[in-house]
Design an enzyme around this catalytic site. Structure first.
Site, PDB file in Angstrom:
ATOM      1  N   LYS A  54     -11.426  -6.332   7.878  1.00 33.16           N
ATOM      2  CA  LYS A  54     -10.726  -5.048   7.915  1.00 33.16           C
ATOM      3  C   LYS A  54     -11.174  -4.039   6.874  1.00 33.16           C
ATOM      4  O   LYS A  54     -10.933  -2.850   7.032  1.00 33.16           O
ATOM      5  CB  LYS A  54      -9.220  -5.285   7.740  1.00 33.16           C
ATOM      6  CG  LYS A  54      -8.468  -5.195   9.063  1.00 33.16           C
ATOM      7  CD  LYS A  54      -6.972  -5.259   8.858  1.00 33.16           C
ATOM      8  CE  LYS A  54      -6.379  -3.885   8.572  1.00 33.16           C
ATOM      9  NZ  LYS A  54      -4.919  -3.902   8.535  1.00 33.16           N
ATOM     10  N   CYS A 103       5.659   3.283 -25.352  1.00 34.63           N
ATOM     11  CA  CYS A 103       7.089   3.443 -25.109  1.00 34.63           C
ATOM     12  C   CYS A 103       7.847   2.140 -25.022  1.00 34.63           C
ATOM     13  O   CYS A 103       9.061   2.131 -25.185  1.00 34.63           O
ATOM     14  CB  CYS A 103       7.329   4.283 -23.858  1.00 34.63           C
ATOM     15  SG  CYS A 103       6.666   3.573 -22.354  1.00 34.63           S
ATOM     16  N   SER A 147       0.810  -1.221   0.000  1.00 38.11           N
ATOM     17  CA  SER A 147       0.000   0.000   0.000  1.00 38.11           C
ATOM     18  C   SER A 147       0.844   1.272   0.000  1.00 38.11           C
ATOM     19  O   SER A 147       0.353   2.342  -0.319  1.00 38.11           O
ATOM     20  CB  SER A 147      -0.922   0.041   1.219  1.00 38.11           C
ATOM     21  OG  SER A 147      -1.554  -1.190   1.409  1.00 38.11           O
ATOM     22  N   HIS A 161       2.603   3.986   8.205  1.00 40.99           N
ATOM     23  CA  HIS A 161       1.572   3.961   9.250  1.00 40.99           C
ATOM     24  C   HIS A 161       2.008   4.799  10.449  1.00 40.99           C
ATOM     25  O   HIS A 161       3.201   4.875  10.762  1.00 40.99           O
ATOM     26  CB  HIS A 161       1.331   2.523   9.708  1.00 40.99           C
ATOM     27  CG  HIS A 161       0.670   1.671   8.661  1.00 40.99           C
ATOM     28  ND1 HIS A 161      -0.660   1.779   8.365  1.00 40.99           N
ATOM     29  CD2 HIS A 161       1.166   0.710   7.847  1.00 40.99           C
ATOM     30  CE1 HIS A 161      -0.965   0.915   7.400  1.00 40.99           C
ATOM     31  NE2 HIS A 161       0.127   0.250   7.069  1.00 40.99           N
TER      32      HIS A 161
HETATM   33  C1  LIG Z   1      -0.475  -6.326   0.385  1.00 41.78           C
HETATM   34  C2  LIG Z   1       0.524  -5.698   1.316  1.00 41.78           C
HETATM   35  C3  LIG Z   1       0.316  -4.424   1.832  1.00 41.78           C
HETATM   36  C4  LIG Z   1       1.232  -3.838   2.700  1.00 41.78           C
HETATM   37  N1  LIG Z   1       1.053  -2.556   3.081  1.00 41.78           N
HETATM   38  C5  LIG Z   1       1.997  -1.957   3.869  1.00 41.78           C
HETATM   39  C6  LIG Z   1       1.896  -0.589   4.238  1.00 41.78           C
HETATM   40  O1  LIG Z   1       1.002   0.116   3.748  1.00 41.78           O
HETATM   41  N2  LIG Z   1       2.778  -0.055   5.077  1.00 41.78           N
HETATM   42  C7  LIG Z   1       3.797  -0.802   5.594  1.00 41.78           C
HETATM   43  O2  LIG Z   1       4.563  -0.269   6.389  1.00 41.78           O
HETATM   44  N3  LIG Z   1       3.959  -2.091   5.233  1.00 41.78           N
HETATM   45  C8  LIG Z   1       3.090  -2.666   4.382  1.00 41.78           C
HETATM   46  N4  LIG Z   1       3.247  -3.970   3.999  1.00 41.78           N
HETATM   47  C9  LIG Z   1       4.366  -4.695   4.526  1.00 41.78           C
HETATM   48  C10 LIG Z   1       5.649  -4.426   3.768  1.00 41.78           C
HETATM   49  O3  LIG Z   1       5.436  -4.497   2.393  1.00 41.78           O
HETATM   50  C11 LIG Z   1       6.652  -5.467   4.168  1.00 41.78           C
HETATM   51  O4  LIG Z   1       6.717  -5.510   5.561  1.00 41.78           O
HETATM   52  C12 LIG Z   1       8.043  -5.185   3.648  1.00 41.78           C
HETATM   53  O5  LIG Z   1       8.039  -4.895   2.288  1.00 41.78           O
HETATM   54  C13 LIG Z   1       8.898  -6.389   3.922  1.00 41.78           C
HETATM   55  O6  LIG Z   1      10.171  -6.210   3.380  1.00 41.78           O
HETATM   56  P1  LIG Z   1      11.160  -7.439   3.343  1.00 41.78           P
HETATM   57  O7  LIG Z   1      12.411  -6.890   2.836  1.00 41.78           O
HETATM   58  O8  LIG Z   1      11.161  -8.141   4.632  1.00 41.78           O
HETATM   59  O9  LIG Z   1      10.489  -8.483   2.352  1.00 41.78           O
HETATM   60  P2  LIG Z   1      10.479  -8.541   0.781  1.00 41.78           P
HETATM   61  O10 LIG Z   1      10.275  -7.244   0.172  1.00 41.78           O
HETATM   62  O11 LIG Z   1       9.550  -9.626   0.413  1.00 41.78           O
HETATM   63  O12 LIG Z   1      11.955  -8.978   0.424  1.00 41.78           O
HETATM   64  C14 LIG Z   1      12.434 -10.273   0.578  1.00 41.78           C
HETATM   65  C15 LIG Z   1      13.369 -10.563  -0.556  1.00 41.78           C
HETATM   66  O13 LIG Z   1      14.015 -11.796  -0.328  1.00 41.78           O
HETATM   67  C16 LIG Z   1      14.194 -12.455  -1.549  1.00 41.78           C
HETATM   68  N5  LIG Z   1      14.406 -13.873  -1.287  1.00 41.78           N
HETATM   69  C17 LIG Z   1      13.532 -14.744  -0.749  1.00 41.78           C
HETATM   70  N6  LIG Z   1      14.050 -15.977  -0.726  1.00 41.78           N
HETATM   71  C18 LIG Z   1      15.292 -15.895  -1.233  1.00 41.78           C
HETATM   72  C19 LIG Z   1      16.319 -16.850  -1.463  1.00 41.78           C
HETATM   73  N7  LIG Z   1      16.176 -18.128  -1.181  1.00 41.78           N
HETATM   74  N8  LIG Z   1      17.474 -16.421  -1.992  1.00 41.78           N
HETATM   75  C20 LIG Z   1      17.637 -15.123  -2.312  1.00 41.78           C
HETATM   76  N9  LIG Z   1      16.702 -14.193  -2.125  1.00 41.78           N
HETATM   77  C21 LIG Z   1      15.533 -14.569  -1.571  1.00 41.78           C
HETATM   78  C22 LIG Z   1      12.909 -12.154  -2.246  1.00 41.78           C
HETATM   79  O14 LIG Z   1      12.992 -12.337  -3.620  1.00 41.78           O
HETATM   80  C23 LIG Z   1      12.666 -10.704  -1.863  1.00 41.78           C
HETATM   81  O15 LIG Z   1      13.204  -9.803  -2.785  1.00 41.78           O
HETATM   82  C24 LIG Z   1       2.356  -4.573   3.099  1.00 41.78           C
HETATM   83  C25 LIG Z   1       2.579  -5.837   2.565  1.00 41.78           C
HETATM   84  C26 LIG Z   1       1.703  -6.375   1.642  1.00 41.78           C
HETATM   85  C27 LIG Z   1       2.014  -7.674   0.992  1.00 41.78           C
END
Ligand SMILES: Cc1cc2nc3c(=O)[nH]c(=O)nc-3n(C[C@H](O)[C@H](O)[C@H](O)COP(=O)(O)OP(=O)(O)OC[C@H]3O[C@@H](n4cnc5c(N)ncnc54)[C@H](O)[C@@H]3O)c2cc1C
Lengths: 418, 474
Positions: free
Chosen positions: B249, B440, B45, B49
């Site tokens: 929600k 594009c 989103s 927050h």
């Molecule tokens: C629908 C939705 C709405 C949300 N809305 C909000 C919001 O409004 N505000 C907010 O604060 N948060 C929000 N969140 C939460 C937020 O998006 C996540 O908490 C945050 O992006 C998590 O980041 P991350 O780096 O932990 O995970 P990710 O962005 O998922 O990164 C993990 C990475 O690890 C890589 N990876 C996984 N396995 C392997 C492997 N074996 N080898 C190498 N690489 C690997 C993946 O490819 C990925 O790039 C939302 C999430 C979702 C899904």
């Protein structure tokens, strides 16, 4: 800031015709701006024939049709700036544009003709669910890959929508060795010209599935297949009829949308149905001295009509500049009768000359009478064997009829006989 | 041998890498996809927050409130757009008022500033397009919006500018403890490190399991969205949530920093953790729920739909802790993970320090990254200076978003470098507009082929087998 009498935005068939027509009406200080490196707009990639039958009484390809106008523009030495993107147009006719050579610059025009054309509806606008792999293109993008860049964007193709570009691309992709499996059309009739259905589908045994749509796209990296389904009367998919088709490409030909972002910026009032400006018979918008023509005004099926309309706009712009405005002696509203989706122009502000009204119907009908009415009085009537949403219709209202309109409005409708 | 390897180049991994690049360390980010920000950090989103949602005392609450506080500074440094637009949790019946009160009290306990409950009149004044049946709202002026992938790309890019390495297409399949260090392998490459951070998002339980840590699991829960044309970005000026009820929600309606209107997300558990496909049911659910709160919402103007996958941890809270010698989990970072990431990173660095990582300051560390959208925000005079030096900035490639060739070329040569059409899109917004790349895309393919010096048909949409063309025509 430079001052120029007439600035024409868009150098496709509409912009070029408008320029030539304004020139011939006595305005010499003209500038055509286009973002592409060549004149001709979308015609450059339409290398099939079928252009110019009405206008030049011969069958031309898109580039050939365009070349005829380019020659006129060249002969008249009308200045053109290519590779130039117009970023903004104001109500006061100040144009901001940008290119590699001049950077960002502004022009004050006395009159402006908007001739920016249209774009295709994208997947997002169609709301098709599923994955987001490579292999989903609008028919026009595929056309650009094949005809301009010389690359094949797909081998096993499903086409959604039977608009003309989709039909043309069905043939083009087949000729290039791709297999076009089917064309799905949401409506119970095709949106394209009959001649294209015959020459592009029937001649190549490509099935056209009417009342069908794509409900889902499959494939992670590249398209692997699509699920199609029949739709009911309210156009909702009937999931029991869902069918998986293996393919690597989905082409979308689901309608064109006039590109009116600049018009919106200039606060020009738009028609909700056409997506283009509301104009009078001179193609003047509700902003004085700003005109519109071609596909940016409403989507045409034949380029010949675009040229015709653009001539009206070009002439109007010339008159506007010469007379510092218009003498508007009436305001007759065009209203929509049965089976008519829209008319262009939407209103008439002078009864000095005959006015040709273009319109589109909302459904396919056989054996009909096209009628124009002033209140209850029929002022024009003509029988037609068939009308279809894919083919633009027109009627001519004579000046003496216009002078006698009592209700202040003319209603155009289609009456079903029999 | 790296000092620290981070698995996952999402917003969490990206900020940890950036934080570590403040010190003299050899750092490497491993990412299984062809670009950064391809997991939850790509599709969410984008809400910063305020911090009243999470239960008081949890890591979620702590890092969210802190993250939201420093987001302005961090986005300024990274040249990322951030807007402090405030959020509203709207109640649509008297029965929902106690929930608003509860959220208010929790927010105060969590340390959220300036929270207030506002009445209908004030609410409709703030958001005139809301349905008349709204009764009151919890107003959080500290909430904001960012573009999640822009933030992630910038964090990774800044870390790289300060020395961190990034390995794409590195899907971690095994981890082996070898004496004092770890060996991390994909199918065709192995890297070694002294400290390992697991920031693998929805796959973080699978990564933990590779070293035998099965103390938690992560469930995938997908959320679909609709994005509307910029013309309607002003239909709402705050982020509007629905008060949670026993019915669930509800969805949010919010402007995005780029000026579109975003609607969503849905919430459905899924088995395949990488299944980010949108569904007809999901899209129609968003439409009907939007119309319930904003009857005038222009659903005809949808320009795209997309789907993100949440990493829901079995513990109910973020899992940020040492799991083994030299190994830190940063797992199950569901919402508000985006808001929390800038605050999680320094905490993880402290954890690593506690585990023995020596931190010697990197004097050349530069926290500033040049904004990707610098050109379009310039004055006419400045634009002309840039174009005079490099005419490519005068040539518009994407007409819907007015992206120039200069900006596209820059994205191909700026960390983390774009190598696919989608990567260009996320960095420059080329193809993000109403025509969705119809015009594009062919030109972008051409520029990529030229700049990367690869054949036209070798250019992909998003790496791997996502080819765009099958070679020359006959
Ligand atoms: C629908 C939705 C709405 C949300 N809305 C909000 C919001 O409004 N505000 C907010 O604060 N948060 C929000 N969140 C939460 C937020 O998006 C996540 O908490 C945050 O992006 C998590 O980041 P991350 O780096 O932990 O995970 P990710 O962005 O998922 O990164 C993990 C990475 O690890 C890589 N990876 C996984 N396995 C392997 C492997 N074996 N080898 C190498 N690489 C690997 C993946 O490819 C990925 O790039 C939302 C999430 C979702 C899904």
């Amino acid at each position: 800031m430079r001052n120029i009498d007439l600035v024409i935005i868009g150098g496709g068939p509409a912009g070029m015709s408008a320029a030539v027509s304004a020139y011939n009406s006595g305005i010499k200080d003209i500038l055509i701006l286009d973002r592409e490196p060549r004149l001709g707009g979308i015609l450059q990639q339409c290398i099939h024939n079928g252009f110019g039958l009405h206008r030049f009484k011969e069958e031309l390809t898109g580039p050939e049709y365009s070349w005829k106008y380019e020659q006129m523009v060249n002969e008249l030495k009308i200045p053109v700036m290519l590779g130039t993107m117009v970023l903004d147009v104001t109500e006061d006719k100040i144009i901001t544009a940008m290119n590699e050579e001049n950077g960002v610059f502004q022009i004050q025009a006395k009159a402006v003709v908007m001739a920016m054309g249209c774009r295709e509806r994208s997947r997002g606008a169609l709301n098709i669910a599923g994955m987001r792999p490579a292999g989903i293109y609008t028919a026009g993008a595929a056309q650009k890959f094949v005809n301009i860049k010389g690359y094949l964007p797909g081998k096993k193709v499903v086409i959604l929508g039977s608009g003309d570009i989709g039909l043309i691309m069905a043939r083009r992709m087949t000729l290039e060795g791709a297999k076009v499996i089917t064309v799905c059309e949401l409506m119970p009739y095709s949106g394209g010209l009959t001649r294209n259905i015959v020459q592009c589908l029937n001649d190549f045994d490509i099935p056209l599935k009417l009342s069908h749509t794509v409900v889902k796209i499959h494939g992670k990296e590249r398209v692997e297949g699509v699920t199609i389904a029949k739709v009911d009367k309210s156009l909702k998919p009937i999931m029991e009829t869902a069918e998986y088709i293996e393919c690597d490409t989905l082409l979308l030909s689901c309608g064109l949308i006039p590109e009116n972002e600049l018009s919106k910026g200039a606060s020009i009032t738009l028609d909700r149905v056409t997506g283009g400006a509301v104009v009078d018979q001179r193609r003047e918008t509700d902003k004085k001295g700003i005109f519109a023509c071609g596909n940016v005004l409403h989507v045409h099926d034949l380029v010949d009509y675009v040229s015709e309309e653009a001539e009206i706009a070009g002439k109007g712009a010339a008159e506007y500049i010469q007379n510092d405005g218009f003498n508007k002696n009436c305001d007759i509203k065009m209203t929509l009768g049965d089976c008519v989706r829209y008319t262009v122009p939407q209103h008439i502000t002078s009864n000095e000359n005959d006015v040709k009204i273009y319109f589109r119907v909302s459904d396919v009908h056989k054996d009909v009478t096209v009628e124009a009415k002033d209140g209850d009085e029929v002022i024009f009537s003509r029988k037609k064997q068939r009308v279809a949403p894919g083919e633009m219709e027109s009627i001519l209202i004579k000046s003496d009829v216009l002078k006698n309109i009592k209700s202040g409005a003319i209603t155009v409708g289609v009456k079903l006989n029999g | 041998m790296y000092d620290v390897v981070i698995i996952g180049a999402g917003v969490v991994g990206g900020f940890i890498a950036r934080e570590l690049s403040r010190y003299k360390l050899n750092i490497c980010l491993l990412e299984k996809e062809n670009d950064v920000a391809m997991g939850a950090s790509r599709a969410n989103s984008g809400i910063v927050h305020a911090g009243f949602d999470a239960l008081t005392g949890t890591k979620k609450a702590e890092f969210n409130v802190l993250g939201a506080k420093i987001m302005k500074r961090v986005t300024d440094e990274l040249g990322v757009k951030y807007k402090n637009n405030g959020s509203l949790v709207v109640a649509y019946s008297e029965e929902e008022l106690p929930t608003l009160q509860k959220l208010y009290e929790r927010g105060v306990a969590n340390g959220v500033e300036n929270l207030q409950i506002i009445d209908k009149a004030k609410l409709l004044e703030l958001e005139p397009n809301l349905t008349d049946s709204a009764v009151a709202a919890l107003y959080a002026p500290t909430a904001g919006i960012v573009c999640p992938y822009e933030l992630t790309i910038a964090a990774v890019g800044n870390a790289m500018d300060n020395g961190a390495e990034l390995k794409l297409d590195f899907d971690v399949k095994s981890i082996r403890r070898n004496g004092d260090f770890y060996e991390i392998s994909s199918e065709n490459e192995t890297v070694e490190c002294k400290y390992l951070v697991n920031a693998a998002g929805v796959h973080s339980d699978n990564i933990a399991a590779l070293i035998g840590d099965t103390s938690f699991n992560v469930t995938a829960r997908k959320g679909e969205y609709l994005l509307l044309d910029k013309e309607f970005g002003t239909m709402a000026s705050h982020t509007i949530f629905r008060c949670p009820t026993s019915m669930g929600k509800g969805i949010l309606v919010s402007p995005t920093v780029d000026g579109n209107l975003i609607l969503g997300p849905t919430s459905v558990n899924i088995d395949d953790k990488d299944n980010n496909e949108t569904t007809p049911e999901g899209l129609s659910e968003i439409m009907s729920k939007t119309l319930a709160v904003m009857p005038k919402a222009p659903l005809r103007s949808v320009i795209t739909s997309f789907c993100g996958v949440r990493a829901v941890p079995s513990t109910g809270d973020f899992i940020i802790e040492k799991a083994a010698d030299g190994f830190v989990n940063c797992a199950g970072i569901e919402s508000p993970g985006l808001s929390s990431a800038p605050a999680i990173a320094p905490y993880v660095v402290e954890l690593l320090k506690g585990m023995g990582l020596s931190l010697e300051e990197n004097e050349s560390f530069n926290p500033i990254r040049k904004p990707a959208h610098l050109f379009r925000e310039m004055s006419m005079e400045d634009k002309n200076k840039v174009i005079a030096e490099n005419p490519k900035y005068g040539k518009v490639v994407c007409r819907c978003e007015t992206v120039t060739e200069g900006e596209i070329v820059e994205a191909i040569h700026t960390n983390p470098k774009a190598t696919s059409v989608d990567a260009i899109k996320r960095r420059t917004r080329s193809g993000m507009g109403r025509c969705q790349g119809g015009f594009c895309a062919p030109t972008v393919v051409e520029i990529l082929a030229r700049e990367l010096d690869i054949p036209f048909e070798a250019v992909t949409k998003s790496g791997g087998n996502s080819i765009i063309n099958y070679g020359r025509i006959k």
